[in-house]
Design a protein around this motif. Structure first.
Motif, short mmCIF file in Angstrom:
data_model
loop_
_atom_site.label_atom_id
_atom_site.label_comp_id
_atom_site.label_asym_id
_atom_site.label_seq_id
_atom_site.Cartn_x
_atom_site.Cartn_y
_atom_site.Cartn_z
N ALA A 90 9.46 86.34 52.68
CA ALA A 90 10.13 87.57 52.72
C ALA A 90 9.10 88.97 52.56
CB ALA A 90 11.19 87.77 51.66
N ASP A 91 8.06 88.55 51.91
CA ASP A 91 6.90 89.66 51.50
C ASP A 91 6.31 89.92 52.98
OD1 ASP A 91 5.38 87.22 51.81
OD2 ASP A 91 4.63 87.44 50.01
N ILE A 105 14.54 86.27 64.60
CA ILE A 105 15.37 85.59 63.32
C ILE A 105 15.97 84.34 63.92
CG2 ILE A 105 17.26 85.90 61.95
CD1 ILE A 105 16.40 88.96 61.54
N HIS A 106 15.65 83.43 63.28
CA HIS A 106 16.17 82.03 63.69
C HIS A 106 16.98 81.47 62.73
CE1 HIS A 106 13.02 80.16 61.56
NE2 HIS A 106 12.12 80.72 62.21
N LEU A 114 15.85 90.35 55.65
CA LEU A 114 15.75 91.74 56.46
C LEU A 114 16.83 92.44 55.68
CD1 LEU A 114 14.82 93.69 58.49
CD2 LEU A 114 16.46 92.78 60.15
N GLN A 115 17.91 91.93 55.35
CA GLN A 115 19.12 93.00 54.83
C GLN A 115 18.55 93.28 53.53
OE1 GLN A 115 22.69 90.47 54.58
NE2 GLN A 115 24.09 92.16 55.15
N ALA A 116 17.75 92.63 52.86
CA ALA A 116 17.58 92.98 51.50
C ALA A 116 16.27 94.00 51.33
CB ALA A 116 17.04 91.90 50.65
N PHE A 117 15.77 94.18 52.48
CA PHE A 117 14.50 95.08 52.71
C PHE A 117 14.69 96.56 53.28
CE2 PHE A 117 10.60 96.23 55.29
CZ PHE A 117 9.79 96.25 54.42
N ARG A 148 26.65 90.56 65.25
CA ARG A 148 27.31 91.72 64.92
C ARG A 148 27.01 92.08 63.72
NH1 ARG A 148 31.68 88.20 67.47
NH2 ARG A 148 31.91 89.02 69.61
N LYS A 149 26.50 91.16 62.73
CA LYS A 149 26.16 91.37 61.46
C LYS A 149 24.78 92.17 61.52
CE LYS A 149 26.60 88.69 57.90
NZ LYS A 149 26.47 87.73 56.89
N LEU A 150 23.80 92.00 62.43
CA LEU A 150 22.75 92.50 62.80
C LEU A 150 23.12 94.21 63.31
CD1 LEU A 150 20.47 89.80 64.32
CD2 LEU A 150 19.87 91.42 62.33
N GLU A 151 24.17 93.97 64.13
CA GLU A 151 24.31 95.35 64.49
C GLU A 151 24.89 96.35 63.60
OE1 GLU A 151 26.15 95.00 69.37
OE2 GLU A 151 27.31 94.11 67.57
#
Length: 369
Positions: A90-91, A105-106, A114-117, A148-151
């Motif tokens: 993550a860093d 993203i795989h 990414l969601q936490a950044f 859809r989550k990424l969108e």
């Protein structure tokens, strides 16, 4: 100085890149320069493909990891760079953000990282789908919900669907077609741009070209297809691995040459010793008869490859002398070409391993800078 040199023809690289673009004129070509541009030197190759000499500059490069991307950024390369395997922790997201990288993203943990950044600007994401390669990527039945989550995430910028073909190089297209059907259905459901085609699909599978395609080994002049076509015949070798004869000797019929005495002279023979070996990256598995070019004429490996030397039967090349040019693959000074793919077959391997295996002690010399 030791005569072994890897000559890198950047004009040939540009030619092959233009060929990749012409194969898929409605698609953008991500130039794959991972593994130090397949052994050719990533910085030099990137600058050749983003420079003013090229009419159509590469819109993006692709590498495997942050370290490869940072080497390009540190050298002043400003073109967008795709991380084909995304982040490994993550860093790394701070580097992705700071240096304006694009990431695949795989895995779910990458999505959560990414969601936490909080990036300074949304990060372009290439969502990897496992359509049948079974290495990296979300299963097709999971990919739509992840998309859809990424969108909905402000952290994510432009989105693309990405996958990788297992058999695009093969003449049998059944499995390729199976993968293609999965991806086309998913793209239609999501109205998503696709990035699918590797080198073989770029050259032979126009239905896979998508919004972006990813030419890799073809950029360096290697034919990735099981059966060559009219396009692969236009590829030009970028690397010429060139050395010289450093010794000559006459041996009698029946005499052995090299470790283990694997090769025996079938007649009175003239043997040349060449400054190149497996310590330079030339494959030790090369069989007797593996072709080389001596003064632009075909000759054959005779005996096992040593660490620093190899031996060649030059009985039928009377002008072979100390200092004569020896091309292990690539283009001789008289214009004759020895395909790296032919050499690779004699080593029971593929061109990728030979190109990426040329070791650092072999200096690279660049033409067409």
């Amino acid at each position: 100085m030791r005569p072994l040199v890897a000559h890198i023809d950047l004009d040939a690289l540009r030619h092959n890149y233009r060929l990749a673009c012409s194969c898929a004129p409605q698609s953008q070509a991500v130039a794959v320069i991972k593994a130090d541009a397949y052994g050719h030197g990533a910085v030099a190759c990137a600058k050749a493909l983003e420079g003013d000499v090229l009419e159509k500059k590469a819109p993006a490069f692709a590498v495997a990891c942050i370290e490869e991307a940072m080497a390009l950024r540190d050298a002043g390369v400003q073109t967008p760079i795709v991380l084909l395997e995304g982040i490994f922790s993550a860093d790394e997201l701070s580097y992705v953000d700071k240096h304006r990288l694009w990431m695949s993203i795989h895995s779910r943990w990458q999505l959560e990282a990414l969601q936490a950044f909080t990036p300074s600007a949304p990060i372009p994401v290439w969502l990897k789908v496992d359509s049948g390669m079974h290495r990296l990527g979300f299963a097709p039945e999971q990919a739509a919900s992840v998309w859809r989550k990424l969108e909905a995430m402000p952290e994510a910028g432009a989105l693309h669907l990405m996958s990788h073909f297992a058999t695009a190089d093969a003449t049998d297209s059944a499995y390729f077609s199976q993968q293609m059907a999965i991806l086309e259905a998913l793209a239609a459901e999501l109205n998503a741009p696709l990035c699918l085609a590797n080198s073989p699909a770029t050259l032979a599978r126009p239905e896979a070209h998508g919004a972006w395609h990813r030419p890799g080994v073809m950029l360096y002049g290697s034919d990735p297809l099981e059966a060559p076509n009219k396009l692969t015949r236009q590829l030009q070798p970028v690397m010429t691995l060139r050395s010289e004869i450093i010794s000559l000797r006459e041996i009698e019929a029946g005499e052995p040459v090299g470790y283990g005495g694997r090769w025996h002279a079938p007649r009175r023979s003239r043997i040349a010793v060449v400054a190149a070996g497996y310590g330079d990256g030339y494959d030790r598995h090369a069989v007797d008869g593996t072709p080389v070019l001596v003064n632009g004429k075909r000759a054959a490996l005779a005996g096992k490859v040593s660490m620093d030397m190899l031996t060649v039967d030059v009985t039928d090349i009377p002008d072979a002398a100390i200092g004569s040019e020896v091309v292990l693959w690539g283009k001789a000074q008289n214009g004759e070409v020895l395909s790296i793919d032919e050499v690779a077959r004699c080593c029971d391997t593929i061109s990728y391993t030979l190109l990426t295996g040329v070791l650092p002690r072999v200096p690279r010399r660049y033409d067409g800078v």
